[in-house]
Design a protein around this motif. Structure first.
Motif, PDB file in Angstrom:
ATOM      1  N   ALA A  44       0.842  -1.195   0.000  1.00 17.58           N
ATOM      2  CA  ALA A  44       0.000   0.000   0.000  1.00 17.58           C
ATOM      3  C   ALA A  44       0.882   1.251   0.000  1.00 17.58           C
ATOM      4  O   ALA A  44       2.014   1.230   0.489  1.00 17.58           O
ATOM      5  CB  ALA A  44      -0.917   0.002   1.222  1.00 17.58           C
ATOM      6  N   GLU A  45       0.345   2.315  -0.534  1.00 13.08           N
ATOM      7  CA  GLU A  45       1.120   3.544  -0.687  1.00 13.08           C
ATOM      8  C   GLU A  45       1.654   4.046   0.652  1.00 13.08           C
ATOM      9  O   GLU A  45       2.810   4.478   0.753  1.00 13.08           O
ATOM     10  CB  GLU A  45       0.240   4.615  -1.334  1.00 13.08           C
ATOM     11  CG  GLU A  45       0.971   5.909  -1.625  1.00 13.08           C
ATOM     12  CD  GLU A  45       0.075   6.926  -2.316  1.00 13.08           C
ATOM     13  OE1 GLU A  45       0.374   8.128  -2.207  1.00 13.08           O
ATOM     14  OE2 GLU A  45      -0.903   6.500  -2.957  1.00 13.08           O
ATOM     15  N   ALA A  46       0.825   3.959   1.719  1.00 12.86           N
ATOM     16  CA  ALA A  46       1.240   4.475   3.026  1.00 12.86           C
ATOM     17  C   ALA A  46       2.461   3.724   3.554  1.00 12.86           C
ATOM     18  O   ALA A  46       3.401   4.332   4.085  1.00 12.86           O
ATOM     19  CB  ALA A  46       0.086   4.378   4.021  1.00 12.86           C
ATOM     20  N   LEU A  47       2.447   2.397   3.414  1.00  9.16           N
ATOM     21  CA  LEU A  47       3.564   1.603   3.919  1.00  9.16           C
ATOM     22  C   LEU A  47       4.814   1.810   3.070  1.00  9.16           C
ATOM     23  O   LEU A  47       5.927   1.934   3.599  1.00  9.16           O
ATOM     24  CB  LEU A  47       3.190   0.121   3.947  1.00  9.16           C
ATOM     25  CG  LEU A  47       4.272  -0.819   4.474  1.00  9.16           C
ATOM     26  CD1 LEU A  47       4.686  -0.440   5.885  1.00  9.16           C
ATOM     27  CD2 LEU A  47       3.803  -2.275   4.434  1.00  9.16           C
ATOM     28  N   LEU A  48       4.656   1.872   1.759  1.00 11.87           N
ATOM     29  CA  LEU A  48       5.812   2.097   0.887  1.00 11.87           C
ATOM     30  C   LEU A  48       6.438   3.461   1.152  1.00 11.87           C
ATOM     31  O   LEU A  48       7.665   3.588   1.167  1.00 11.87           O
ATOM     32  CB  LEU A  48       5.383   1.975  -0.582  1.00 11.87           C
ATOM     33  CG  LEU A  48       4.780   0.631  -1.013  1.00 11.87           C
ATOM     34  CD1 LEU A  48       4.490   0.643  -2.511  1.00 11.87           C
ATOM     35  CD2 LEU A  48       5.703  -0.524  -0.656  1.00 11.87           C
ATOM     36  N   ASP A  49       5.600   4.466   1.384  1.00  9.76           N
ATOM     37  CA  ASP A  49       6.126   5.798   1.697  1.00  9.76           C
ATOM     38  C   ASP A  49       6.901   5.777   3.015  1.00  9.76           C
ATOM     39  O   ASP A  49       7.952   6.416   3.140  1.00  9.76           O
ATOM     40  CB  ASP A  49       4.986   6.814   1.788  1.00  9.76           C
ATOM     41  CG  ASP A  49       4.441   7.190   0.417  1.00  9.76           C
ATOM     42  OD1 ASP A  49       5.135   6.907  -0.588  1.00  9.76           O
ATOM     43  OD2 ASP A  49       3.345   7.768   0.349  1.00  9.76           O
ATOM     44  N   ALA A  50       6.366   5.031   4.006  1.00 11.05           N
ATOM     45  CA  ALA A  50       7.034   4.953   5.309  1.00 11.05           C
ATOM     46  C   ALA A  50       8.406   4.301   5.175  1.00 11.05           C
ATOM     47  O   ALA A  50       9.389   4.756   5.780  1.00 11.05           O
ATOM     48  CB  ALA A  50       6.168   4.174   6.295  1.00 11.05           C
ATOM     49  N   LEU A  51       8.502   3.247   4.378  1.00 11.30           N
ATOM     50  CA  LEU A  51       9.781   2.577   4.181  1.00 11.30           C
ATOM     51  C   LEU A  51      10.777   3.472   3.454  1.00 11.30           C
ATOM     52  O   LEU A  51      11.974   3.475   3.765  1.00 11.30           O
ATOM     53  CB  LEU A  51       9.574   1.272   3.404  1.00 11.30           C
ATOM     54  CG  LEU A  51       8.980   0.102   4.187  1.00 11.30           C
ATOM     55  CD1 LEU A  51       8.648  -1.055   3.253  1.00 11.30           C
ATOM     56  CD2 LEU A  51       9.931  -0.362   5.269  1.00 11.30           C
ATOM     57  N   GLU A  52      10.283   4.221   2.475  1.00 13.51           N
ATOM     58  CA  GLU A  52      11.172   5.119   1.746  1.00 13.51           C
ATOM     59  C   GLU A  52      11.680   6.239   2.646  1.00 13.51           C
ATOM     60  O   GLU A  52      12.836   6.664   2.528  1.00 13.51           O
ATOM     61  CB  GLU A  52      10.442   5.680   0.526  1.00 13.51           C
ATOM     62  CG  GLU A  52      10.202   4.624  -0.554  1.00 13.51           C
ATOM     63  CD  GLU A  52       9.375   5.138  -1.717  1.00 13.51           C
ATOM     64  OE1 GLU A  52       9.034   6.343  -1.691  1.00 13.51           O
ATOM     65  OE2 GLU A  52       9.073   4.350  -2.627  1.00 13.51           O
ATOM     66  N   LYS A  53      10.840   6.712   3.566  1.00 15.38           N
ATOM     67  CA  LYS A  53      11.276   7.744   4.505  1.00 15.38           C
ATOM     68  C   LYS A  53      12.343   7.189   5.451  1.00 15.38           C
ATOM     69  O   LYS A  53      13.194   7.935   5.937  1.00 15.38           O
ATOM     70  CB  LYS A  53      10.085   8.273   5.298  1.00 15.38           C
ATOM     71  CG  LYS A  53       9.138   9.137   4.470  1.00 15.38           C
ATOM     72  CD  LYS A  53       7.961   9.612   5.289  1.00 15.38           C
ATOM     73  CE  LYS A  53       7.015  10.461   4.439  1.00 15.38           C
ATOM     74  NZ  LYS A  53       5.822  10.892   5.219  1.00 15.38           N
ATOM     75  N   MET A  54      12.263   5.877   5.740  1.00 14.18           N
ATOM     76  CA  MET A  54      13.285   5.234   6.577  1.00 14.18           C
ATOM     77  C   MET A  54      14.575   4.987   5.792  1.00 14.18           C
ATOM     78  O   MET A  54      15.589   4.596   6.362  1.00 14.18           O
ATOM     79  CB  MET A  54      12.781   3.881   7.106  1.00 14.18           C
ATOM     80  CG  MET A  54      11.616   3.947   8.037  1.00 14.18           C
ATOM     81  SD  MET A  54      11.143   2.260   8.571  1.00 14.18           S
ATOM     82  CE  MET A  54       9.420   2.499   8.951  1.00 14.18           C
ATOM     83  N   GLY A  55      14.498   5.204   4.461  1.00 16.46           N
ATOM     84  CA  GLY A  55      15.666   4.955   3.626  1.00 16.46           C
ATOM     85  C   GLY A  55      15.946   3.476   3.432  1.00 16.46           C
ATOM     86  O   GLY A  55      17.107   3.077   3.280  1.00 16.46           O
ATOM     87  N   ARG A  56      14.886   2.654   3.411  1.00 15.83           N
ATOM     88  CA  ARG A  56      15.041   1.207   3.328  1.00 15.83           C
ATOM     89  C   ARG A  56      14.720   0.676   1.940  1.00 15.83           C
ATOM     90  O   ARG A  56      13.856   1.205   1.224  1.00 15.83           O
ATOM     91  CB  ARG A  56      14.140   0.524   4.352  1.00 15.83           C
ATOM     92  CG  ARG A  56      14.454   0.921   5.783  1.00 15.83           C
ATOM     93  CD  ARG A  56      15.827   0.430   6.204  1.00 15.83           C
ATOM     94  NE  ARG A  56      16.209   0.937   7.514  1.00 15.83           N
ATOM     95  CZ  ARG A  56      17.272   0.513   8.189  1.00 15.83           C
ATOM     96  NH1 ARG A  56      18.040  -0.421   7.675  1.00 15.83           N
ATOM     97  NH2 ARG A  56      17.560   1.030   9.367  1.00 15.83           N
TER      98      ARG A  56
END
Length: 218
Positions: free
Chosen positions: A152-164
């Protein structure tokens, strides 16, 4: 071996506490005291096993993969606290029991579960919280893996913000945008010339792949 030895050594204490627990009516003061002692023993066993798993994985070489998924735990007999009737998407039916969300790490042939929970209201929230916990762990994953349900977009955005870095799958009806045009992945795949695909062999199996940069927003 150390973990197994500790588990076996503590087994007698757990069984003894459990036998004493059953002597008292559920909900009584004696029952609560014995239950707390039992949980202390189980907690000590869990800490020993967790440390042994982490030490074994830390001693290995290679990438650390973080994996998240939920699994059904079916049961019969008396109803336990928190038990419900969740839906099993594999068998396409409801069942009595639990859904457990697990976060694990894999490294060089070994898998260890570092986070497991049944008291969650949203699978996406449970997944995000588990990933945040793994990022702070000494075995912080290099790459995260999860299936299409969690893409989902929310989870993918969260991972990208973590730099993962993450690897996931997308459903064939997922709408994506390529060069300004929106279409489902199924329609996009069938519209690509077969000569653009390249053959990729993994463990004796052949896959035909193509690299595309897609916009998943919306």
């Amino acid at each position: 071996k150390t973990g197994a030895t500790a588990m076996l050594a503590a087994r007698g204490a757990v069984l003894r506490e459990y036998a004493l627990l059953l002597r008292f009516p559920p909900g009584s003061a004696q029952f609560r005291r014995r239950f707390e002692r039992l949980m202390d023993t189980v907690g000590a066993m869990h800490e020993v096993l967790s440390k042994q798993v982490c030490d074994d994985l830390a001693a290995r070489d290679g990438l650390v993969l973080g994996i998240f998924d939920d699994s059904p735990i079916k049961k019969t007999g008396r109803c336990f606290a928190g038990q419900s009737s969740p839906y099993d998407h594999v068998e396409n039916r409801f069942f009595d029991g639990y859904k457990i969300a697990c976060a694990a790490v894999y490294r060089c042939g070994k898998l260890g579960v570092l986070d497991a929970r049944i008291d969650y209201s949203s699978k996406l929230d449970a997944c995000r919280q588990a990933f945040e916990h793994l990022c702070e762990h000494e075995l912080a994953p290099d790459v995260f893996l999860f299936d299409a349900w969690y893409a989902a977009e929310a989870l993918l955005d969260a991972l990208e913000k973590m730099g993962r870095v993450y690897i996931t799958r997308l459903r064939s009806n997922r709408a994506v945008e390529l060069e300004g045009e929106r279409a489902s992945l199924r329609a996009l795949a069938t519209g690509i010339n077969h000569e653009e695909y390249r053959r990729l062999r993994v463990d004796g199996r052949s896959f035909w792949v193509v690299d595309l940069l897609l916009d998943l927003k919306g």
